[in-house]
Design a protein around this motif. Structure first.
Motif, short mmCIF file in Angstrom:
data_model
loop_
_atom_site.label_atom_id
_atom_site.label_comp_id
_atom_site.label_asym_id
_atom_site.label_seq_id
_atom_site.Cartn_x
_atom_site.Cartn_y
_atom_site.Cartn_z
N UNK A 168 -62.47 -15.73 9.74
CA UNK A 168 -62.10 -16.78 8.79
C UNK A 168 -62.63 -16.59 7.37
N UNK A 169 -63.70 -15.85 7.20
CA UNK A 169 -64.29 -15.63 5.87
C UNK A 169 -64.94 -14.25 5.84
N UNK A 170 -65.29 -13.75 4.64
CA UNK A 170 -65.73 -12.35 4.51
C UNK A 170 -66.83 -11.91 5.48
N UNK A 171 -67.81 -12.74 5.73
CA UNK A 171 -68.88 -12.35 6.66
C UNK A 171 -68.30 -11.91 8.00
N UNK A 172 -67.24 -12.58 8.45
CA UNK A 172 -66.67 -12.30 9.76
C UNK A 172 -65.43 -11.39 9.68
N UNK A 173 -65.19 -10.82 8.50
CA UNK A 173 -64.07 -9.89 8.34
C UNK A 173 -64.51 -8.43 8.42
N UNK A 174 -65.78 -8.16 8.22
CA UNK A 174 -66.21 -6.78 7.99
C UNK A 174 -66.00 -5.87 9.19
N UNK A 175 -66.07 -6.40 10.40
CA UNK A 175 -65.93 -5.56 11.59
C UNK A 175 -64.57 -4.88 11.67
N UNK A 176 -63.56 -5.50 11.07
CA UNK A 176 -62.21 -4.91 11.15
C UNK A 176 -62.15 -3.58 10.42
N UNK A 177 -63.09 -3.32 9.53
CA UNK A 177 -63.18 -2.03 8.84
C UNK A 177 -63.50 -0.91 9.83
N UNK A 178 -64.21 -1.28 10.93
CA UNK A 178 -64.54 -0.31 11.98
C UNK A 178 -63.49 -0.30 13.09
N UNK A 408 -44.05 -10.24 3.29
CA UNK A 408 -44.82 -10.21 4.54
C UNK A 408 -45.09 -8.80 5.05
N UNK A 409 -44.74 -7.77 4.28
CA UNK A 409 -45.14 -6.42 4.66
C UNK A 409 -46.66 -6.31 4.80
N UNK A 410 -47.37 -7.15 4.08
CA UNK A 410 -48.83 -7.07 4.09
C UNK A 410 -49.44 -7.50 5.43
N UNK A 411 -48.67 -8.17 6.30
CA UNK A 411 -49.22 -8.61 7.59
C UNK A 411 -49.10 -7.53 8.65
N UNK A 412 -48.44 -6.41 8.36
CA UNK A 412 -48.28 -5.31 9.31
C UNK A 412 -49.31 -4.23 9.01
N UNK A 449 -56.06 -10.74 2.66
CA UNK A 449 -57.51 -10.47 2.51
C UNK A 449 -58.00 -9.55 3.62
N UNK A 450 -57.58 -9.84 4.84
CA UNK A 450 -58.00 -9.02 5.97
C UNK A 450 -57.53 -7.58 5.81
N UNK A 451 -56.30 -7.42 5.27
CA UNK A 451 -55.78 -6.06 5.09
C UNK A 451 -56.63 -5.29 4.10
N UNK A 452 -57.13 -5.93 3.05
CA UNK A 452 -57.98 -5.25 2.08
C UNK A 452 -59.25 -4.75 2.74
N UNK A 453 -59.85 -5.57 3.60
CA UNK A 453 -61.09 -5.16 4.28
C UNK A 453 -60.79 -4.07 5.29
N UNK A 454 -59.72 -4.22 6.03
CA UNK A 454 -59.38 -3.27 7.09
C UNK A 454 -59.24 -1.85 6.56
N UNK A 455 -58.64 -1.70 5.37
CA UNK A 455 -58.39 -0.37 4.85
C UNK A 455 -59.29 0.01 3.68
N UNK A 456 -60.22 -0.87 3.32
CA UNK A 456 -61.21 -0.52 2.32
C UNK A 456 -60.67 -0.32 0.92
#
Length: 533
Positions: A168-178, A408-412, A449-456
């Motif tokens: 839900x927020x950045x603290x809990x988004x970081x794991x998706x990078x791994x 919505x391409x950003x959700x894939x 936002x999640x996509x930005x974290x996921x792919x750095x």
């Protein structure tokens, strides 16, 4: 809790179906804009209990025996998707006289289809069910597999995947990078359903402990990554500056031909505004999806006006409809595109949308639907839009490489799998004005936002009516404009972060973990049957 669990487990018939629907809908509170992720702990624990009692007639064959489990999962999914996607119906109200008849299909039809994947998940989980803690692995792996399928079957629609509730927020988004998004779905269900094991005795408590350790690692990694990173201030000071123009054009006006000139002038006016006191003149101007309200290549005056508006060296990146044809009159093909225009009024780059929205931008089986007069909602041209065969990068004269994602391409996740290798940042343009003041724009923004974290990588997002923002590779907002705020915002484009694992490796990890879980469950199931006999 024992009495509640027993009540859920022993429920039957329509009452069980109703419980699954209600708690599925309750789980949607874990999504944006509410982000009450604790709701997912409640809902998935109840789902675990409902599945405990979802046993069919042993003489009915494998399908009949597991049909009660399918119906529980389908009802849960129906509640989840109705509560999470009801806002899609708002798009039909923009031209209500033409599309209002389809409201039930949007509110219930799409959720009913998506719920099939959750029904299959619970059915598959029940095939490998055990009395101990392994049932938690069964449920998590089954949901992970079906969320993966939901991302590409019939063109895919991975909106509101379960894993997002754990971010839900950045603290809990970081794991998706791994982990990547696919494995995050498995982890989320494993954690969310774990409280349901507290009524299972000692044989189940070990799995709950594993889930809590996993949750602790998830939070701990987030805290570590956010607090022990290199300062961004030096990088941002030297970074190109982008201006995001958020015009907040009403959707009814956007489809009104008489409003096109005014709409274009509003974009130009916001572009001409001087930067805030002490601010740098933007290097790049970003307009939202289909912001140029006419075919630009057929309107040289518009290109001249853009040239007169831009300062020397500035670049405009704007959403527009692009037309292409072997013959200027016959059989034109239309594309939902992004143009890059320099200060001389020349088009120096373009990128077309690759993944179109079914029924929104094109009609599957168009010949069939056209017989009843149905047209694509967001495409007012015959045949709707055409899809590009590959994704084109936008490279500015200064050498900045931008990865274009339209709407919505950003959700894939798979559409951005090579972004860190090939580009410096993601540009996402959209028009969420179709959906009014609902949860839709907030959910769309959260997934970006999640996509930005996921792919750095940094992400520059422009939505006609909001939410627009510059997001760094940690999912943090550097600059932004809230929903239904007209204006502009200037800010630096964040630098990307080198990935630890490539998307191919993360997908391989997801597959190996799924395979390991199901192999373990199969071995446990066979051992149980062998020992019983």
């Amino acid at each position: 809790m024992e009495r509640i669990a027993a009540h859920m487990t022993l429920s039957s018939g329509l009452y069980r179906f109703g419980l699954a629907f209600v708690f599925g809908a309750f789980a949607a509170l874990a999504l944006a804009p509410v982000n009450l992720f604790i709701a997912a702990f409640v809902s998935f624990s109840v789902l675990l209990w409902l599945l405990e009692g979802a046993v069919g007639n042993p003489s009915s064959g494998i399908i009949g025996r597991n049909m009660p489990a399918f119906l529980v999962g389908w009802a849960f999914g129906l509640g989840y998707f109705v509560a999470g996607l009801w806002w899609t119906a708002n798009a039909l109200l923009v031209e209500a006289d033409e599309y209002a008849w389809a409201l039930p299909l949007a509110i219930f039809g799409l959720p009913a289809y998506l719920a099939i994947f959750y029904g299959l998940a619970t059915m598959l989980a029940r095939l490998f069910w055990t009395d101990g803690g392994l049932r938690l692995f069964s449920l998590a792996a089954a949901f992970g597999l079906m969320e993966w399928l939901r991302g590409f079957v019939l063109t895919g629609f991975p909106w509101n995947a379960i894993g997002q509730a754990l971010m839900p927020f950045p603290l809990m988004m970081q794991s998706v990078f791994l982990t990547g998004s696919l494995l995050m779905n498995v982890i989320a269900v494993f954690i969310f359903a774990s409280p349901g094991l507290l009524v299972g005795g000692r044989r189940s408590s070990w799995a709950f402990i594993v889930a809590m350790l996993l949750l602790g690692a998830h939070l701990g990694y987030g805290a570590y990554r956010l607090n022990f990173r290199e300062p961004e201030s030096t990088q941002l000071a030297a970074a190109p500056v982008v201006r995001i123009v958020q015009p907040m054009i009403d959707q009814a006006a956007k489809i009104n031909d008489s409003e096109r000139g005014r709409i274009f002038e509003e974009h130009l006016a916001l572009t001409r505004e001087p930067p805030p006191a002490g601010g740098k003149v933007p290097d790049i101007i970003l307009w939202p999806e289909t912001s140029i309200p006419f075919i630009l290549t057929r309107n040289p005056d518009a290109l001249s006006k853009i040239a007169d508006t831009l300062s020397d060296g500035q670049i405009l990146i704007a959403g527009a409809v692009r037309v292409e044809s072997d013959n200027a009159i016959d059989n034109p093909r239309f594309y939902n595109s992004i143009y890059m225009i320099d200060s001389q009024g020349q088009i120096i780059g373009a990128a077309d949308k690759v993944h179109l929205v079914p029924f929104g931008e094109y009609l599957p089986l168009e010949t069939l639907w056209s017989k009843i007069g149905l047209t694509a909602i967001a495409a007012d041209m015959p045949g709707g839009y055409s899809a590009a065969t590959n994704r084109q990068l936008l490279t500015t004269p200064a050498g900045l490489k931008l990865w274009p994602l339209i709407c919505y391409e950003v959700v894939f996740p798979e559409l951005s799998s090579d972004v860190n290798e090939r580009a410096d940042a993601i540009v996402n343009v959209t028009n969420d004005g179709w959906f009014g003041n609902s949860s839709g724009p907030y959910q769309h923004f959260q997934q970006a936002r999640i996509r930005a974290v996921e792919f750095g990588v940094g992400l520059i997002r422009n939505s006609n009516s909001g939410i627009s923002a510059i997001i760094n590779p940690y999912g943090e907002l550097l600059k932004g404009l809230d929903y239904q705020v007209k204006g502009f915002v200037d800010g630096p484009i964040p630098h990307k972060i080198l990935p630890i694992l490539h998307e191919r490796t993360r997908f391989l990890n997801f597959g190996l973990i799924e395979l390991l879980i199901f192999a373990t469950l199969l071995f446990s199931r066979v051992s149980f049957i062998f020992n019983r006999n």
